[in-house]
Design a protein around this motif. Structure first.
Motif, PDB file in Angstrom:
ATOM      1  N   LEU A  98       0.828  -1.207   0.000  1.00 56.80           N
ATOM      2  CA  LEU A  98       0.000   0.000   0.000  1.00 56.80           C
ATOM      3  C   LEU A  98       0.865   1.260   0.000  1.00 56.80           C
ATOM      4  O   LEU A  98       0.540   2.245  -0.669  1.00 56.80           O
ATOM      5  N   THR A  99       1.970   1.225   0.754  1.00 53.80           N
ATOM      6  CA  THR A  99       2.871   2.381   0.798  1.00 53.80           C
ATOM      7  C   THR A  99       3.479   2.646  -0.571  1.00 53.80           C
ATOM      8  O   THR A  99       3.563   3.792  -1.025  1.00 53.80           O
ATOM      9  N   TYR A 102       0.872   4.144  -2.784  1.00 55.06           N
ATOM     10  CA  TYR A 102       0.605   5.539  -2.404  1.00 55.06           C
ATOM     11  C   TYR A 102       1.614   6.489  -3.046  1.00 55.06           C
ATOM     12  O   TYR A 102       1.250   7.483  -3.673  1.00 55.06           O
ATOM     13  N   SER A 156      -3.634  10.548  -4.084  1.00 56.95           N
ATOM     14  CA  SER A 156      -2.956   9.301  -3.745  1.00 56.95           C
ATOM     15  C   SER A 156      -3.531   8.683  -2.474  1.00 56.95           C
ATOM     16  O   SER A 156      -3.716   7.462  -2.392  1.00 56.95           O
ATOM     17  N   LEU A 157      -3.841   9.526  -1.502  1.00 51.11           N
ATOM     18  CA  LEU A 157      -4.427   9.034  -0.251  1.00 51.11           C
ATOM     19  C   LEU A 157      -5.792   8.399  -0.499  1.00 51.11           C
ATOM     20  O   LEU A 157      -6.124   7.358   0.088  1.00 51.11           O
ATOM     21  N   HIS A 159      -6.959   6.842  -3.255  1.00 46.98           N
ATOM     22  CA  HIS A 159      -6.831   5.524  -3.872  1.00 46.98           C
ATOM     23  C   HIS A 159      -6.254   4.500  -2.890  1.00 46.98           C
ATOM     24  O   HIS A 159      -6.649   3.328  -2.912  1.00 46.98           O
ATOM     25  N   THR A 160      -5.339   4.932  -2.036  1.00 50.44           N
ATOM     26  CA  THR A 160      -4.750   4.006  -1.064  1.00 50.44           C
ATOM     27  C   THR A 160      -5.786   3.559  -0.037  1.00 50.44           C
ATOM     28  O   THR A 160      -5.854   2.372   0.319  1.00 50.44           O
TER      29      THR A 160
END
Length: 312
Positions: A98-99, A102, A156-157, A159-160
């Protein structure tokens, strides 16, 4: 890993680019070389721009930001792939996946916004040269870059977080060398309709306006240059924009091929080749594309390299 849900799902397996040992060795050397070239080239541009007062202009301010983003962009995926090869491991943790996703989304968005901002800068420089300094003020430049970062981080946050809510109960192998959103969605046993909609709608809202800005800017630039009577003047105007156009073509061409084609037309091999282009090859080529056709930047780079050689 079958039957696992999100809370117990601990890791994925990154299959990489090849399963053949000999090819893996070759790819390791190739990607290590490209990554080192990316870091070295972009860091040299950052040093050249920061140390040469003649390059303290809006165009080079945006270029320095692009170089910084390109280093971070490649560092999001390539080091993990190289480390896995050295350690003989193919795993990446769920949190690490996930990171990685992101930062990949964030830096992709930043590349997108910076290319649009640079196109607008060239439009003002070519079409309104007498008002360039009054239009492209330091305050506006900082505002454009800061606004781009804010939008990229929030997108980005989003979608993560959407990915984090999914459960994964299928095979945990990802036929890729990093955690991309499309392969991850294929592994989920949850309903991914919302994720698919957000990728198409919100992703389109993020990508299309900057692309339209670039397109309109270069239509205006072309129209203005064609009205220049001197052939030398036309060539000089086009040469200031040619490097940027090459980078735009590479970046948007591969992004569209991966994310904006029908899913039925996708194959793992095609998607992997396209993502290698925009995550590894384009960041490596950017320093060469911008420096080879720019006398001011080449002069600053020679000064930086010469200074380092003398100090050693």
């Amino acid at each position: 890993m079958r039957g696992a849900n999100q809370s117990s799902f601990s890791e994925f397996l990154l299959l990489g680019l090849s399963r053949q040992p000999q090819q893996q060795q070759l790819l390791f050397v190739l990607f290590l070389s490209m990554y080192l070239a990316t870091v070295l080239g972009n860091v040299l541009i950052l040093l050249a721009i920061s140390t040469d007062s003649r390059l303290h202009t809006p165009m080079y301010f945006f270029l320095s930001n692009l170089s910084f983003v390109d280093v971070c962009f490649s560092s999001t995926t390539v080091p993990k792939m190289l480390t896995n090869h050295i350690l003989g491991s193919q795993t990446i943790s769920f949190l690490g996946c996930l990171t990685q996703m992101y930062f990949l989304f964030g830096f992709t968005d930043m590349d997108n916004f910076l290319l649009a901002v640079m196109a607008y800068d060239r439009f003002v420089a070519v079409c309104h040269p007498l008002h360039y300094t009054t239009k492209m003020t330091p305050q506006l430049c900082v505002l454009l870059v800061t606004g781009s970062w804010v939008i990229a981080i929030l997108n980005s946050l989003l979608h993560t977080l959407l990915m984090a809510r999914l459960s994964f109960c299928a095979d945990n192998t990802i036929p890729h060398f990093f955690c991309d959103v499309l392969p991850l969605l294929k592994l989920s046993c949850s309903e991914t309709h919302l994720n698919d909609i957000m990728i198409l709608t919100e992703g389109t809202l993020i990508m299309i306006p900057p692309f339209v800005c670039i397109l309109v800017s270069y239509i205006c630039i072309t129209w203005a240059v064609l009205r220049v009577p001197s052939t030398k003047g036309k060539w000089k105007a086009f040469s200031t924009c040619g490097s940027h156009l090459v980078v735009v073509s590479l970046f948007y061409g591969t992004i569209i091929a991966v994310y904006f084609n029908p899913s039925s037309s996708h194959s793992a091999e095609t998607d992997t080749a396209a993502t290698v282009m925009y995550t590894v090859v384009t960041p490596m080529l950017n320093p060469f594309i911008y420096s080879l056709r720019n006398k001011e930047l080449k002069g600053a780079l020679r000064t930086v390299i010469g200074r380092n050689l003398c100090s050693n």
